[in-house]
Design a protein around this motif. Structure first.
Motif, PDB file in Angstrom:
ATOM      1  N   GLU A  23     -28.724  17.057 -61.661  1.00  0.00           N
ATOM      2  CA  GLU A  23     -29.589  18.124 -61.189  1.00  0.00           C
ATOM      3  C   GLU A  23     -30.226  17.766 -59.842  1.00  0.00           C
ATOM      4  OE1 GLU A  23     -31.459  20.727 -64.804  1.00  0.00           O
ATOM      5  OE2 GLU A  23     -32.664  19.090 -64.034  1.00  0.00           O
ATOM      6  N   TYR A  69     -33.635  18.467 -58.312  1.00  0.00           N
ATOM      7  CA  TYR A  69     -34.912  18.957 -58.795  1.00  0.00           C
ATOM      8  C   TYR A  69     -35.895  18.956 -57.640  1.00  0.00           C
ATOM      9  CZ  TYR A  69     -38.131  19.990 -62.630  1.00  0.00           C
ATOM     10  OH  TYR A  69     -39.003  20.621 -63.493  1.00  0.00           O
ATOM     11  N   HIS A 105     -25.732  18.162 -52.282  1.00  0.00           N
ATOM     12  CA  HIS A 105     -25.009  18.926 -53.299  1.00  0.00           C
ATOM     13  C   HIS A 105     -23.703  18.259 -53.664  1.00  0.00           C
ATOM     14  CE1 HIS A 105     -27.263  22.549 -54.393  1.00  0.00           C
ATOM     15  NE2 HIS A 105     -27.835  22.422 -53.201  1.00  0.00           N
ATOM     16  N   ARG A 143     -32.669  25.912 -52.631  1.00  0.00           N
ATOM     17  CA  ARG A 143     -31.392  25.215 -52.815  1.00  0.00           C
ATOM     18  C   ARG A 143     -31.404  24.285 -54.023  1.00  0.00           C
ATOM     19  NH1 ARG A 143     -28.206  24.277 -47.723  1.00  0.00           N
ATOM     20  NH2 ARG A 143     -29.227  25.478 -46.095  1.00  0.00           N
ATOM     21  N   CYS A 144     -32.575  24.135 -54.637  1.00  0.00           N
ATOM     22  CA  CYS A 144     -32.660  23.219 -55.779  1.00  0.00           C
ATOM     23  C   CYS A 144     -32.231  23.934 -57.056  1.00  0.00           C
ATOM     24  CB  CYS A 144     -34.096  22.722 -55.950  1.00  0.00           C
ATOM     25  SG  CYS A 144     -34.658  21.727 -54.577  1.00  0.00           S
ATOM     26  N   HIS A 145     -31.659  23.161 -57.980  1.00  0.00           N
ATOM     27  CA  HIS A 145     -31.284  23.743 -59.263  1.00  0.00           C
ATOM     28  C   HIS A 145     -32.524  24.160 -60.036  1.00  0.00           C
ATOM     29  CE1 HIS A 145     -27.610  21.012 -58.672  1.00  0.00           C
ATOM     30  NE2 HIS A 145     -27.263  22.247 -58.383  1.00  0.00           N
ATOM     31  N   ARG A 146     -33.487  23.288 -60.032  1.00  0.00           N
ATOM     32  CA  ARG A 146     -34.757  23.596 -60.706  1.00  0.00           C
ATOM     33  C   ARG A 146     -35.873  23.069 -59.824  1.00  0.00           C
ATOM     34  NH1 ARG A 146     -33.755  24.441 -66.204  1.00  0.00           N
ATOM     35  NH2 ARG A 146     -35.898  23.996 -66.760  1.00  0.00           N
ATOM     36  N   THR A 177     -36.054  27.129 -63.121  1.00  0.00           N
ATOM     37  CA  THR A 177     -35.196  27.531 -62.012  1.00  0.00           C
ATOM     38  C   THR A 177     -36.008  28.416 -61.075  1.00  0.00           C
ATOM     39  OG1 THR A 177     -34.496  29.531 -63.130  1.00  0.00           O
ATOM     40  CG2 THR A 177     -33.186  27.540 -63.539  1.00  0.00           C
TER      41      THR A 177
END
Ligand SMILES: Nc1ncnc2c1ncn2[C@@H]1O[C@H](COP(=O)(O)OP(=O)(O)OP(=O)(O)O)[C@@H](O)[C@H]1O
Ligand SMILES: [Mg+2]
Lengths: 313, 380
Positions: free
Chosen positions: A38, A40, A184, A205-208, A222
Motif C-alpha cells: 500500500e 499510505y 507506484h 495518488r495514495c491508496h489510502r 481511501t
C-alpha cells in the motif's frame, strides 16, 4: 471511523501510539493499519505530529504509550529489527554533506551489511540517474537532487517498508511526477509506503490516507472514504469581488467554510439545507453558482477547523 | 535475530571509512592537528631553551688569594653571569637570594688558594635560585668548564701537577626553592603528552555533537547500529592522527632540541597507543554528555586544565599538596609523563612502564564504559 483490518498482510498495525514532550501531548493515541504494497498518505497541518509518529514507528523516539507491530516486530521492544528492515527518509536532509553521493551510498550499504555492496551501489546510482554525479559532494547538490540521493540511500538495503517524511517538499513538478511513478512501481513489487505530504495531488495518488491534526487522527481510509465520511456538500461560485462574498457568506448560519480556489470560491457545509439557503441568498446576478464534488482539500480544511486546538489551550 | 545484538565488523568499518573521508575533507581541523604540536613545541621548546644570559650574581669572598681573584675575573667575563657585587656575610647573601636580587651566590671559602695548591680540592659552593630551573641550568652547566679553564691559566709551570688531576676544585651546586629541578629535557618529552591530551580529547569531543548539530544523527540512529560500533569507529581514525603527532614530536625533540632517547622506542609507541585511546575515549564520552559542539569544547578544556596543571608537567609532582597529587594520579597524562620521561631520559624498561600503563588503560576502560552507557539511542 477506523475500519479494523486484520490479517497477516498488515505491515504496520499499531494502536494507541502516544507521545508527550513535557506537558504537551504531541501524538494522541493514534492507531494505524497499513497493508502490504500500500501507499499510505499521512497528512496534517504543520506541527500536527506526523514526524513524531513516524519516529516512534522506527524506534527513534520512545513511545509513551501504544502497542502493535511493524513488519511483524514489536513496535516497542524490537526497534533494532525494525530499523534493519525499514527505510526512513528524514524530513530534513540528513546524509553527510561532506561525503560524495557514492560515498554516502557506500556508507549506508556498509551499515546495513548489504551483500555485494559495490554492485548494489552502482545499480542504485544508475537507476536514480545519479551515476554522472557520483563524485559530487552531497552538500553541493540542489534540493531536488538531495531528495533523490536520500531516496536512493533508503532503498539500498532493500527495505520492506519505506517511511518517507515529506519526500517531495521543494521538488519541481516534473521530478515529483517521476518520483510518484517510481513509488507506484515499487509498491506494485510489494513495497509498502507511509508518506507524509502537504500536496493534495499527492494525497490523491495514495491508496489510502490518514489525516491528523493536533496529534489526533481525524480521518482515514481511501480518498473516497475520507470524502464520504466528512459528509460535506460543496458549491463553487465565480464572479467579481469574491473576497467580500466569502466574508459575508461565512456569517450565514450553518456555513463556516468558504475557500478560494483560483478564480472560484468553494463554499462547503455538512448541513446541506443551511448551505442551500445561504446560496439562494447570494444567487443574484454577478455570481455564477454550481454544486461540485467535494474535494480532499475541502474536507481537510473542514476537519482542521472543527478539531479543537489542544496546544493553544 | 541474535546477529542484531552482536558487534558488526561491517558497521564498524562503515563508520571508520566515513570518519576518514570526513577528516580528509576537513582541511582546517586536520591542519590544526599537525600544527598544534609544532607550535607548542616551538613555543615551549624554544622558550625553555632560550638560554638566559647575564644572570645577576653576587660573590661571597672569604679568601682574597690569587686564585679566588682568577675565578672572580672569569665570572665577570662570562656571558652567563652578571657580577653585581661582593657580599660581606652569609646573611647578606641569603637576603639577596630571597629578594631575587641575584640568581646566584658564589662562595669562595676561606683558604681557598692555599687548599687548592695543596691539592685538597677545595669546594666552591654555588647557591642558585632555581625557582625557574630552566633559567639556571645552563648557567650552572657552563660554570664547571668556566672555572676549570680559568684556573688552568694559573696552574702552569711548577703548579702543573695540580692541573693534572681531573679538577683542582670541587663544585657544589645548591639549587634552592625547587629541588625537583625540571630541565628542558623534561619539558619536551612531556609536551608529547600535553599535545595529545589537548587535541585528542577535543577532536572526538566534537564527533557525536557534530552529528547531532548537522542533523545526521537522526539518520545514523535510524540504522541498526550498536553504540560501541559507532564510538570505536569514530575513535580509530584519530589514533592515526595521534601517531602522526607522536612522530612529529619525537623527530623535533631529536633534531631541534637534541633530547636523548635512552629507552626503547617501540615501547614508547605502544604506551602512546594506550594513552591516545584513553584521551579519545574521554573525548567521545564528553561528546555523549554535551548538547552541542561548544559545550564539547568547554568540557575538553575542563579536562585539559587539570591535566596540564596537576600532572607534573607544569609543577613538580612531589611539590604539590596531597589533594592535588590524588587528582593527578587519576589523570592519564600524569602516568604518561612518567612513562615518556622514563623511557626517553632514564631508559626505563617494561617493568617500570607497566606500573604506569595499566592505570591509563583502566582510565580508558572506565571512561569508555560510561560513554557507551550514556550514548543516546533515540532522539528523546
Ligand atoms: N524533540 C522535541 N521536543 C519538544 N517538542 C517537540 C520535539 N519534536 C517535535 N516537537 C513538537 O511536537 C509537535 C509535532 O511536531 P512534528 O515534527 O511531529 O510535526 P509535523 O506534523 O511533522 O509537522 P511538519 O508538517 O511541520 O513537519 C510540534 O509542535 C513540535 O514543536
Ligand atoms: Mg514533520
Amino acid at each position: 471511523m477506523t475500519q479494523h483490518r486484520t490479517g497477516r498482510d498488515l505491515v504496520i498495525d499499531v494502536r494507541g501510539m502516544t507521545k508527550r514532550f513535557g506537558q504537551r501531548l504531541v501524538v494522541d493515541h493514534i492507531g494505524l493499519q497499513v497493508g502490504r504494497g500500500e501507499i499510505y498518505g499521512f497528512l496534517g497541518p504543520n506541527g500536527s505530529g506526523k514526524t513524531t509518529f513516524i519516529r516512534m514507528l522506527c524506534g527513534l523516539l520512545r513511545a509513551d504509550e501504544g502497542s502493535g507491530t511493524c513488519l511483524g516486530y514489536d513496535v516497542i521492544g524490537q526497534s533494532e529489527a525494525i530499523k534493519a528492515a525499514v527505510g526512513y527518509m528524514t524530513q530534513r536532509f540528513s546524509f553527510y554533506e561532506d561525503l560524495s553521493i557514492a560515498e554516502n551510498l557506500d556508507f549506508v550499504g556498509r551499515m546495513f551489511g548489504v551483500a555485494d555492496r559495490r554492485k548494489t551501489v552502482e545499480r542504485s546510482l544508475e537507476r536514480l540517474g545519479l551515476a554522472g554525479r557520483r563524485h559530487q559532494l552531497a552538500g553541493q547538490l540542489s534540493g531536488g537532487w538531495k531528495q533523490r540521493l536520500a531516496l536512493a540511500a533508503c532503498l539500498i538495503h532493500q527495505p520492506r517498508l519505506l517511511l518517507l517524511d515529506e519526500p517531495t517538499a521543494g521538488v519541481d513538478p516534473k521530478a515529483r511526477r517521476e518520483f510518484w511513478e517510481q513509488i507506484h512501481g515499487l509498491a506494485a513489487d510489494g513495497l509498502t509506503f507511509l508518506i507524509t505530504t502537504h500536496y493534495m495531488d499527492e494525497a490523491e495518488r495514495c491508496h489510502r490516507l490518514a489525516y491528523i491534526a493536533y496529534g489526533k487522527l481525524l480521518a482515514d481510509g481511501t480518498v473516497a472514504d475520507v470524502i464520504h465520511q466528512a459528509g460535506l456538500t460543496t458549491w463553487a461560485v465565480s464572479g467579481p469581488n469574491l473576497h467580500q462574498l466569502a466574508i459575508e457568506i461565512r456569517r450565514q448560519p450553518g456555513v463556516r467554510q468558504a475557500v478560494a480556489f483560483g478564480d472560484r470560491l468553494h463554499v462547503s457545509s455538512d448541513d446541506q439545507d443551511a448551505l442551500e439557503a445561504a446560496v439562494t441568498a447570494f444567487r443574484a446576478s454577478p455570481y455564477e453558482w454550481h454544486q461540485v464534488d467535494t474535494g480532499l482539500e475541502d474536507v481537510f480544511i473542514h476537519l482542521m477547523q472543527h478539531s479543537p486546538d489542544n496546544f493553544s489551550s | 535475530m541474535s546477529a542484531q545484538f552482536t558487534f558488526s565488523l561491517s558497521r564498524f568499518w562503515a563508520i571508520v571509512v566515513k570518519e576518514f573521508i570526513q577528516m580528509r575533507r576537513d582541511r582546517i581541523t586536520f591542519g590544526m592537528m599537525i600544527g598544534i604540536p609544532l607550535i607548542q613545541l616551538v613555543l615551549f621548546g624554544f622558550a625553555i631553551n632560550a638560554d638566559p644570559k647575564h644572570l645577576p650574581t653576587v660573590v661571597l669572598m672569604a679568601d682574597y688569594g690569587p686564585h679566588g681573584r682568577t675565578l672572580l675575573h672569569a665570572i665577570r667575563n662570562s656571558d652567563y653571569f652578571e657580577f653585581v657585587r661582593e657580599v660581606a656575610s652569609e646573611q647578606e647573601a641569603e637576603d639577596v637570594l630571597v629578594r631575587g636580587e641575584a640568581q646566584f651566590v658564589v662562595n669562595i671559602p676561606q683558604n681557598f688558594s692555599r687548599d687548592m695548591l695543596r691539592g685538597e680540592r677545595p669546594a666552591i659552593l654555588i647557591e642558585a635560585d632555581a625557582t625557574d630551573p630552566a633559567a639556571t641550568s645552563n648557567a650552572i652547566g657552563s660554570l664547571r668548564v668556566l672555572m676549570t679553564t680559568a684556573l688552568q691559566q694559573d696552574l702552569r709551570g711548577p703548579l702543573a701537577y695540580i692541573a693534572g688531576s681531573d679538577s683542582p676544585i670541587e663544585l657544589r651546586v645548591h639549587a634552592r626553592y625547587n629541588p625537583d629541578a625540571i630541565t628542558q629535557y623534561n619539558i619536551v618529552p612531556g609536551l608529547m603528552g600535553v599535545v595529545l591530551t589537548m587535541t585528542m580529547v577535543m577532536i572526538t569531543g566534537l564527533a557525536i555533537t557534530r552529528e547531532r548539530e548537522r542533523g545526521t544523527m537522526e539518520n545514523l540512529l535510524s540504522m541498526p547500529t550498536r553504540p560501541f560500533e559507532v564510538m570505536i569507529g569514530k575513535v580509530l581514525p584519530y589514533i592515526l592522527v595521534g601517531y602522526i603527532q607522536v612522530v612529529l614530536i619525537l623527530l623535533a625533540s631529536h633534531l631541534l632540541f637534541n633530547v636523548p632517547v635512552y629507552g626503547n622506542i617501540p615501547m614508547l609507541f605502544v604506551s602512546a597507543l594506550v594513552f591516545i585511546v584513553a584521551n579519545l575515549a574521554m573525548g567521545i564520552t564528553f561528546s555523549t554528555l554535551a548538547q552541542n559542539q561548544l559545550q564539547a569544547v568547554q568540557l575538553s578544556f575542563f579536562f585539559f586544565l587539570p591535566s596540564l596543571l596537576l600532572s607534573g608537567f607544569m609543577f613538580p609532582f612531589r611539590g604539590m599538596p596531597q589533594w592535588a597529587q590524588s587528582i593527578g594520579e587519576v589523570l592519564p597524562l600524569t602516568h604518561f609523563l612518567r612513562i615518556v620521561r622514563g623511557i626517553m631520559l632514564k631508559g626505563n624498561g617494561i617493568g617500570e612502564v607497566m606500573l604506569q600503563l595499566w592505570q591509563i588503560a583502566l582510565f580508558a576502560a572506565v571512561v569508555l564504559t560510561i560513554g557507551v552507557k550514556r550514548y543516546r539511542r533515540t532522539l528523546d
